[in-house]
Design a protein around this motif. Structure first.
Motif, PDB file in Angstrom:
ATOM      1  N   GLU A  71      58.160  71.571  44.600  1.00 50.53           N
ATOM      2  CA  GLU A  71      59.340  71.589  43.748  1.00 50.53           C
ATOM      3  C   GLU A  71      59.831  73.001  43.461  1.00 50.53           C
ATOM      4  OE1 GLU A  71      55.651  70.831  41.125  1.00 50.53           O
ATOM      5  OE2 GLU A  71      56.447  70.209  43.100  1.00 50.53           O
ATOM      6  N   GLU A  72      58.949  73.996  43.562  1.00 47.20           N
ATOM      7  CA  GLU A  72      59.349  75.392  43.378  1.00 47.20           C
ATOM      8  C   GLU A  72      59.973  75.950  44.650  1.00 47.20           C
ATOM      9  OE1 GLU A  72      56.015  77.138  40.333  1.00 47.20           O
ATOM     10  OE2 GLU A  72      55.320  76.518  42.317  1.00 47.20           O
ATOM     11  N   LEU A  73      59.408  75.579  45.791  1.00 47.80           N
ATOM     12  CA  LEU A  73      59.894  76.094  47.067  1.00 47.80           C
ATOM     13  C   LEU A  73      61.204  75.431  47.478  1.00 47.80           C
ATOM     14  CD1 LEU A  73      59.204  78.027  49.405  1.00 47.80           C
ATOM     15  CD2 LEU A  73      58.026  76.111  50.516  1.00 47.80           C
TER      16      LEU A  73
ATOM     17  N   GLU B 288      59.395  69.117  52.894  1.00 48.70           N
ATOM     18  CA  GLU B 288      57.972  69.107  52.578  1.00 48.70           C
ATOM     19  C   GLU B 288      57.309  70.429  52.968  1.00 48.70           C
ATOM     20  OE1 GLU B 288      56.432  66.747  51.008  1.00 48.70           O
ATOM     21  OE2 GLU B 288      57.899  65.125  51.091  1.00 48.70           O
ATOM     22  N   ILE B 289      56.252  70.763  52.251  1.00 51.85           N
ATOM     23  CA  ILE B 289      55.435  71.923  52.622  1.00 51.85           C
ATOM     24  C   ILE B 289      54.547  71.590  53.814  1.00 51.85           C
ATOM     25  CG2 ILE B 289      53.484  73.358  51.905  1.00 51.85           C
ATOM     26  CD1 ILE B 289      54.667  73.471  49.129  1.00 51.85           C
TER      27      ILE B 289
ATOM     28  N   GLU C 284      59.923  74.552  58.144  1.00 48.07           N
ATOM     29  CA  GLU C 284      60.851  74.896  57.060  1.00 48.07           C
ATOM     30  C   GLU C 284      60.141  75.650  55.936  1.00 48.07           C
ATOM     31  OE1 GLU C 284      62.402  71.218  59.074  1.00 48.07           O
ATOM     32  OE2 GLU C 284      60.473  71.886  58.301  1.00 48.07           O
ATOM     33  N   ALA C 285      58.951  75.170  55.546  1.00 49.98           N
ATOM     34  CA  ALA C 285      58.206  75.819  54.465  1.00 49.98           C
ATOM     35  C   ALA C 285      57.767  77.223  54.877  1.00 49.98           C
ATOM     36  CB  ALA C 285      56.998  74.975  54.078  1.00 49.98           C
ATOM     37  N   THR C 286      57.269  77.348  56.105  1.00 48.20           N
ATOM     38  CA  THR C 286      56.806  78.656  56.576  1.00 48.20           C
ATOM     39  C   THR C 286      57.949  79.655  56.637  1.00 48.20           C
ATOM     40  OG1 THR C 286      55.045  77.619  57.885  1.00 48.20           O
ATOM     41  CG2 THR C 286      55.652  79.871  58.456  1.00 48.20           C
TER      42      THR C 286
ATOM     43  N   SER D 294      45.462  72.443  46.641  1.00 44.44           N
ATOM     44  CA  SER D 294      45.659  71.880  47.976  1.00 44.44           C
ATOM     45  C   SER D 294      47.098  71.444  48.192  1.00 44.44           C
ATOM     46  CB  SER D 294      44.730  70.675  48.185  1.00 44.44           C
ATOM     47  OG  SER D 294      44.987  69.665  47.214  1.00 44.44           O
ATOM     48  N   ASN D 295      47.967  71.730  47.231  1.00 44.02           N
ATOM     49  CA  ASN D 295      49.361  71.291  47.339  1.00 44.02           C
ATOM     50  C   ASN D 295      50.343  72.453  47.260  1.00 44.02           C
ATOM     51  OD1 ASN D 295      48.868  71.932  44.688  1.00 44.02           O
ATOM     52  ND2 ASN D 295      50.050  70.230  43.824  1.00 44.02           N
ATOM     53  N   THR D 296      49.861  73.663  47.569  1.00 42.75           N
ATOM     54  CA  THR D 296      50.721  74.838  47.500  1.00 42.75           C
ATOM     55  C   THR D 296      50.714  75.583  48.827  1.00 42.75           C
ATOM     56  OG1 THR D 296      48.942  76.279  46.704  1.00 42.75           O
ATOM     57  CG2 THR D 296      50.266  75.140  45.040  1.00 42.75           C
ATOM     58  N   ILE D 297      51.714  76.438  48.989  1.00 43.12           N
ATOM     59  CA  ILE D 297      51.770  77.393  50.088  1.00 43.12           C
ATOM     60  C   ILE D 297      51.900  78.770  49.439  1.00 43.12           C
ATOM     61  CG2 ILE D 297      54.282  77.169  50.334  1.00 43.12           C
ATOM     62  CD1 ILE D 297      53.902  77.640  53.354  1.00 43.12           C
ATOM     63  N   ALA D 298      51.308  79.774  50.039  1.00 44.52           N
ATOM     64  CA  ALA D 298      51.275  81.096  49.396  1.00 44.52           C
ATOM     65  C   ALA D 298      51.489  82.197  50.424  1.00 44.52           C
ATOM     66  CB  ALA D 298      49.942  81.301  48.681  1.00 44.52           C
TER      67      ALA D 298
END
Length: 442
Positions: A182-184, A192-193, A222-224, A293-297
């Motif tokens: 929801e932040e990204l 989706e991440i 897309e997330a990357t 386990s539900n984030t990307i950093a």
């Protein structure tokens, strides 16, 4: 005036207790560090000279250029990232430099055979404990504590060559920024991440791959790409805050065990490209092992010395450790963003002495560890050692004996050294090298 170097008035036996003929550190009963005892073993190679730097915290010392650069970086992240009027990033600048091999390597997916683990590169207290080689060593513990955006700032320790730009202790800023879906992707529930094959409820069941140069197999493209865009935008913004809007820069693809994809940022400085930082998308295994386990950093790391030397035209890294008022007053009570060019307090001549020696039969010119020699030279000579250069390798055609020749350059930053006192220190280094490594001076 406080001296920049430790005079060689302590006994050589105290120094040599850290070495033995094999050029590895001597195994003694225990190592005392700040009142705490660590059992030593065959990996112990930390020296008294290196331990003397613990707790100095130059990055927190007022009027030190490292502290000024640190504050400028912190201010940038405070002003650029806020949540409900408060800074989004938390700062950790006084973490203990003593870490485990698990923290420094295993938690960061650094392979067991990676060259960064070898004794010639790190200062080991024992096989399981060392002085951190990078601030990233604290990344997993901070993630496990529930943090998502943070800066880690402190001193790091690596065995290296000796010259005007290398020192066994330097200072790093490392950072992590994590985002949930929801932040990204605010307002875009269809994005989706993670790929559909990745189950956030059973993350350990997914074998993550970095075969694709564009992304990790668990992440959507897309997330990357969005994280890459944010990361590069934020770091270009920081670079322009430090070096000005007109600074030329470029991105170079890189490899780090703990991020993928990874990049290095270079700036065009003094007519050549200079690397200023490394960065990338944090490997998802690190996040999963740490809890989220539900984030990307994304993460990045940069060296304060390199930035300070470039920003203020400081020619010698040893000056960062100077307590001379002629140096420190140049950075006293200045505006953080002021353009300051270091003016040499004095210019004192170098003294150069060569040292040649035959190696014992168990060593060759290719197996002798120069970093062991550098540490011993620094332990005996202190900070008047400006540079040590390997000048020559030689194998006698008849006897097959192996010989090395090093040039040792001496220079005090606050007064002129006499050749007589340099010769005395040089003789003490020769004796120490003979006793420690079993060599024969030529």
């Amino acid at each position: 005036m406080t001296k920049l170097f430790l005079k060689t008035n302590r006994t050589l036996s105290a120094i040599l207790s850290n070495y033995k003929y094999s050029t590895a550190a001597k195994s003694v009963a225990a190592v005392q560090i700040k009142g705490k005892e660590f059992i030593s073993d065959d990996y112990t190679n930390v020296t008294p000279k290196i331990l003397s730097y613990l707790g100095k915290n130059l990055h927190l010392q007022k009027n030190n250029p490292l502290s000024i650069v640190r504050q400028r970086i912190v201010n940038y992240f405070y002003s650029s990232f806020t949540h409900r009027g408060h800074p989004s990033f938390s700062i950790y600048d006084n973490l203990s430099p003593i870490v485990t091999t698990k923290q420094n390597f295993d938690d960061l997916l650094i392979p067991s055979d990676h060259p960064s683990r070898v004794k010639s590169d790190c200062y080991y207290i024992n096989r399981d404990t060392l002085l951190r080689a990078h601030m990233t060593a604290h990344q997993s513990e901070l993630l496990r504590s529930g943090l998502d955006n943070f800066l880690m700032i402190g001193d790091v320790y690596r065995r290296d060559e000796i010259d005007s730009t290398h020192f066994p202790v330097f200072h790093q800023v490392d950072a992590v920024r994590s985002q949930r879906k929801e932040e990204l992707f605010p307002g875009k529930p269809d994005l989706e991440i993670f790929e559909p094959s990745f189950d956030v409820n059973n993350p350990h069941m997914f074998i993550n791959s970095i075969d694709d140069p564009m992304k990790q197999s668990c992440h959507t493209l897309e997330a990357t790409k969005l994280m890459e865009t944010q990361l590069k935008s934020h770091l270009i913004g920081l670079t322009k805050v430090l070096f000005g809007d007109s600074i030329k820069y470029r991105w170079v693809d890189a490899y780090f065990p703990f991020t993928h994809p990874s990049w290095e940022l270079e700036i065009y400085y003094e007519n050549k490209w200079m690397e200023v930082l490394g960065c990338g998308i944090v490997r998802n295994e690190i996040l999963v092992n740490a809890g989220p386990s539900n984030t990307i950093a994304y993460a990045f790391g940069l060296g304060l010395e390199r930035l300070a030397m470039a920003l203020y035209k400081i020619p010698d890294i040893r000056l960062m450790w100077s307590t001379d008022t002629g140096f420190l007053t140049q950075f006293e009570n200045i505006d953080l963003n002021a353009s300051v060019t270091y003016k040499p307090v004095s210019s004192y001549p170098q003294c150069t002495n060569d040292m040649s020696f035959w190696l014992p039969p168990n060593l060759t010119v290719d197996t002798f560890m120069s970093n062991d020699f550098y540490d011993l030279v620094r332990d005996v000579g202190g900070d008047i050692i400006e540079q040590v250069k390997l000048k020559d390798k030689f194998v006698h055609p008849k006897s097959k004996k192996h010989s090395l020749c090093y040039s040792i350059i001496y220079r005090h930053l606050e007064r002129t050294l006499t050749q007589a006192e340099v010769n005395q220190i040089h003789k003490e280094i020769e004796k120490a090298v003979v006793d420690a490594f079993g060599v024969a001076i030529r």
